[in-house]
Design a protein around this motif. Structure first.
Motif, PDB file in Angstrom:
ATOM      1  N   PRO A 140     -74.966 -18.597  96.180  1.00  0.00           N
ATOM      2  CA  PRO A 140     -76.045 -19.588  96.315  1.00  0.00           C
ATOM      3  C   PRO A 140     -76.193 -20.550  95.136  1.00  0.00           C
ATOM      4  O   PRO A 140     -76.378 -21.754  95.349  1.00  0.00           O
ATOM      5  CB  PRO A 140     -77.299 -18.711  96.472  1.00  0.00           C
ATOM      6  N   LEU A 141     -76.112 -20.048  93.913  1.00  0.00           N
ATOM      7  CA  LEU A 141     -76.279 -20.917  92.751  1.00  0.00           C
ATOM      8  C   LEU A 141     -75.171 -21.966  92.683  1.00  0.00           C
ATOM      9  O   LEU A 141     -75.427 -23.143  92.357  1.00  0.00           O
ATOM     10  CB  LEU A 141     -76.275 -20.082  91.465  1.00  0.00           C
ATOM     11  N   LEU A 142     -73.950 -21.563  93.003  1.00  0.00           N
ATOM     12  CA  LEU A 142     -72.826 -22.492  92.983  1.00  0.00           C
ATOM     13  C   LEU A 142     -72.896 -23.458  94.166  1.00  0.00           C
ATOM     14  O   LEU A 142     -72.482 -24.615  94.047  1.00  0.00           O
ATOM     15  CB  LEU A 142     -71.502 -21.726  92.998  1.00  0.00           C
ATOM     16  N   TRP A 143     -73.412 -22.981  95.294  1.00  0.00           N
ATOM     17  CA  TRP A 143     -73.558 -23.848  96.454  1.00  0.00           C
ATOM     18  C   TRP A 143     -74.520 -24.990  96.174  1.00  0.00           C
ATOM     19  O   TRP A 143     -74.360 -26.099  96.695  1.00  0.00           O
ATOM     20  CB  TRP A 143     -74.014 -23.042  97.671  1.00  0.00           C
ATOM     21  N   LYS A 144     -75.534 -24.769  95.345  1.00  0.00           N
ATOM     22  CA  LYS A 144     -76.463 -25.834  94.984  1.00  0.00           C
ATOM     23  C   LYS A 144     -75.721 -27.017  94.379  1.00  0.00           C
ATOM     24  O   LYS A 144     -76.109 -28.178  94.567  1.00  0.00           O
ATOM     25  CB  LYS A 144     -77.513 -25.312  93.994  1.00  0.00           C
ATOM     26  N   LEU A 145     -74.647 -26.726  93.648  1.00  0.00           N
ATOM     27  CA  LEU A 145     -73.835 -27.792  93.066  1.00  0.00           C
ATOM     28  C   LEU A 145     -72.883 -28.392  94.098  1.00  0.00           C
ATOM     29  O   LEU A 145     -72.754 -29.609  94.216  1.00  0.00           O
ATOM     30  CB  LEU A 145     -73.030 -27.250  91.879  1.00  0.00           C
ATOM     31  N   HIS A 146     -72.245 -27.517  94.849  1.00  0.00           N
ATOM     32  CA  HIS A 146     -71.188 -27.972  95.768  1.00  0.00           C
ATOM     33  C   HIS A 146     -71.743 -28.715  96.977  1.00  0.00           C
ATOM     34  O   HIS A 146     -71.031 -29.512  97.593  1.00  0.00           O
ATOM     35  CB  HIS A 146     -70.356 -26.770  96.229  1.00  0.00           C
ATOM     36  N   ARG A 147     -73.009 -28.485  97.307  1.00  0.00           N
ATOM     37  CA  ARG A 147     -73.569 -29.161  98.486  1.00  0.00           C
ATOM     38  C   ARG A 147     -73.669 -30.667  98.270  1.00  0.00           C
ATOM     39  O   ARG A 147     -73.789 -31.424  99.241  1.00  0.00           O
ATOM     40  CB  ARG A 147     -74.931 -28.576  98.828  1.00  0.00           C
TER      41      ARG A 147
END
Length: 275
Positions: free
Chosen positions: A120-127
């Motif tokens: 989830p934390l990395l998805w915040k960037l990748h989104r």
């Protein structure tokens, strides 16, 4: 130290110009309504979108250069000069070292991409990358500066620990950037060519499935270049539930053009809750 700047930039701009030319001549998809603001025309909406995509690309490039002035090639040269890393300790031919380095780096990028979806934390960037409602060559460059920083550190650590030679790093970065632009391009290869190419590389049609708003399609086809990692790790999907021209791209939670195309909105997206 090897100066790879001109090599990388030369190939980068060559691939980008060719893909943009093909997109203008024979676009696979038209700009969707979701990218248009009520008060601006379709062409102006596209200009705003491109300014956002290329703007965040430039910012990310500057941040990466400030963080690691010597670049990844500099890390490779340092590792080789000090005989650090696995490949500097094992007596194998240089050509084999380069091939293994390219394979391992590509595998690393596959899993990095996959984990940026699953954590989830990395998805915040990748989104920020996935929120683009229209996929074209500029989308392949659209990554938040913090994601670029994370990716840079991951690759630098891998290069250092493996002892990957500078020439392999240059080759890989050129291929990675080239394929990122290529498979995001708003084009559609001739059917006969695409049906063969998809057996080996990530084609535009396969990657547009990855940019679908459907979560089950969004979480597949993670490869940026070759397709075999997706086959090996069971993340390959060869067709969408809709025709390629009908796939709803982007993220449903970011339908507003001010969120998904404006530069400030892209920079702030990781720090805001889904609206």
């Amino acid at each position: 130290m090897i100066d790879d700047t001109f090599i990388r930039l030369g190939v980068f701009f060559l691939v980008l110009v060719v893909m943009i030319g093909l997109e203008i001549r024979s676009p696979a998809r038209q700009l969707p309504k979701s990218t248009k603001l009520p008060i601006v025309s379709k062409s102006k909406a596209q200009i705003i979108r491109l300014l956002g995509n290329y703007g965040i690309t430039i910012i990310s490039a500057v941040v990466a250069r400030l963080l690691l002035p010597v670049g990844l090639v500099g890390v490779a040269v340092f590792s080789t000069d000090h005989d650090w890393g696995i490949f500097n300790l094992i007596p194998i031919p240089s050509w084999l070292t380069i091939i293994l380095s390219l394979l391992l780096l590509d595998l690393l990028i596959y899993w990095q991409h996959r984990l940026f979806h699953e954590i989830p934390l990395l998805w915040k960037l990748h989104r920020v990358h996935h929120a683009d409602p229209h996929v074209d060559s500029s989308t392949g460059l659209r990554f938040h500066p913090l994601e670029i920083v994370a990716s840079l550190l991951i690759k630098a650590l891998a290069i250092f620990m493996l002892g990957i030679p500078a020439v392999a790093v240059i080759l890989f970065e050129v291929l990675l950037n080239g394929f990122a632009i290529f498979n995001h391009a708003n084009i559609r290869l001739p059917h006969r060519i695409e049906s063969v190419a998809r057996r080996f590389i990530m084609t535009q049609i396969l990657h547009r499935i990855h940019h679908s708003q459907r979560v089950d399609e969004n979480n597949c086809n993670y490869g940026f270049s070759v397709i075999w990692w997706d086959h090996l790790f069971l993340s390959y999907t060869d067709k969408s539930t809709k025709l390629d021209s009908k796939i709803e791209l982007g993220l449903a939670e970011y339908p507003d053009a001010k969120q998904n195309t404006h530069l400030l909105g892209l920079l702030m997206m990781p720090f805001k809750r889904n609206e």
